[in-house]
Design a protein around this motif. Structure first.
Motif, PDB file in Angstrom:
ATOM      1  N   ARG A 167      38.288  45.372  41.906  1.00 50.73           N
ATOM      2  CA  ARG A 167      38.832  44.115  42.427  1.00 50.73           C
ATOM      3  C   ARG A 167      39.866  44.376  43.523  1.00 50.73           C
ATOM      4  O   ARG A 167      39.884  43.697  44.545  1.00 50.73           O
ATOM      5  N   VAL A 168      40.714  45.375  43.323  1.00 45.05           N
ATOM      6  CA  VAL A 168      41.712  45.710  44.338  1.00 45.05           C
ATOM      7  C   VAL A 168      41.033  46.142  45.626  1.00 45.05           C
ATOM      8  O   VAL A 168      41.395  45.693  46.718  1.00 45.05           O
ATOM      9  N   ARG A 169      40.018  46.981  45.522  1.00 46.55           N
ATOM     10  CA  ARG A 169      39.300  47.432  46.716  1.00 46.55           C
ATOM     11  C   ARG A 169      38.608  46.280  47.432  1.00 46.55           C
ATOM     12  O   ARG A 169      38.630  46.188  48.662  1.00 46.55           O
ATOM     13  N   LYS A 178      39.420  43.112  47.365  1.00 47.74           N
ATOM     14  CA  LYS A 178      40.429  42.257  48.000  1.00 47.74           C
ATOM     15  C   LYS A 178      41.013  42.926  49.236  1.00 47.74           C
ATOM     16  O   LYS A 178      41.330  42.257  50.223  1.00 47.74           O
ATOM     17  N   MET A 179      41.135  44.257  49.190  1.00 47.13           N
ATOM     18  CA  MET A 179      41.557  44.976  50.402  1.00 47.13           C
ATOM     19  C   MET A 179      40.526  44.767  51.505  1.00 47.13           C
ATOM     20  O   MET A 179      40.882  44.511  52.660  1.00 47.13           O
ATOM     21  N   PHE A 217      39.507  46.684  37.498  1.00 45.43           N
ATOM     22  CA  PHE A 217      40.733  46.407  38.241  1.00 45.43           C
ATOM     23  C   PHE A 217      40.710  47.104  39.602  1.00 45.43           C
ATOM     24  O   PHE A 217      41.001  46.495  40.631  1.00 45.43           O
ATOM     25  N   ILE A 218      40.340  48.374  39.609  1.00 41.09           N
ATOM     26  CA  ILE A 218      40.267  49.137  40.858  1.00 41.09           C
ATOM     27  C   ILE A 218      39.240  48.514  41.800  1.00 41.09           C
ATOM     28  O   ILE A 218      39.474  48.377  43.006  1.00 41.09           O
ATOM     29  N   ASP A 251      47.833  37.932  46.763  1.00 43.49           N
ATOM     30  CA  ASP A 251      48.192  39.234  46.199  1.00 43.49           C
ATOM     31  C   ASP A 251      47.074  39.685  45.288  1.00 43.49           C
ATOM     32  O   ASP A 251      46.154  38.930  44.991  1.00 43.49           O
ATOM     33  N   ILE A 252      47.127  40.917  44.809  1.00 45.73           N
ATOM     34  CA  ILE A 252      46.025  41.458  44.027  1.00 45.73           C
ATOM     35  C   ILE A 252      45.930  40.877  42.634  1.00 45.73           C
ATOM     36  O   ILE A 252      44.918  40.999  41.984  1.00 45.73           O
ATOM     37  N   THR A 312      46.173  42.318  33.241  1.00 44.74           N
ATOM     38  CA  THR A 312      45.241  41.573  34.088  1.00 44.74           C
ATOM     39  C   THR A 312      44.003  41.122  33.330  1.00 44.74           C
ATOM     40  O   THR A 312      43.245  40.311  33.838  1.00 44.74           O
TER      41      THR A 312
END
Length: 76
Positions: free
Chosen positions: A12-14, A16-17, A9-10, A73-74, A2
């Motif tokens: 960004r995932v959070r 986006k969630m 990364f974590i 998507d993530i 990525t």
């Protein structure tokens, strides 16, 4: 893969969630959302959200109608 380090990364995932949760329930309180996706400080979550998406989470209901579909998507 990525181009992000692990913590970025974590984060960004959070975020986006959080975006997707707000999309489903735009009237959710920011503090409840922040805690539910793993942030300990709602103010810090709001700062990170604004940096990522260009508007704070409490302005989400008015912005979502003006924003095209994003983040399917993530990794996108």
């Amino acid at each position: 893969m990525t181009g992000l380090n692990t913590s970025a990364f974590i984060m960004r995932v959070r975020l986006k969630m959080g975006y997707n949760i707000l999309k489903e329930n735009p009237l959710l309180r920011v503090s409840d959302l922040a805690y539910s996706i793993g942030f300990n400080d709602p103010k810090y979550f709001s700062i990170c959200f604004k940096k990522e998406f260009g508007f704070p989470p409490n302005r989400f209901p008015e912005k979502i109608n003006a924003t095209p579909e994003v983040f399917p998507d993530i990794f996108g």
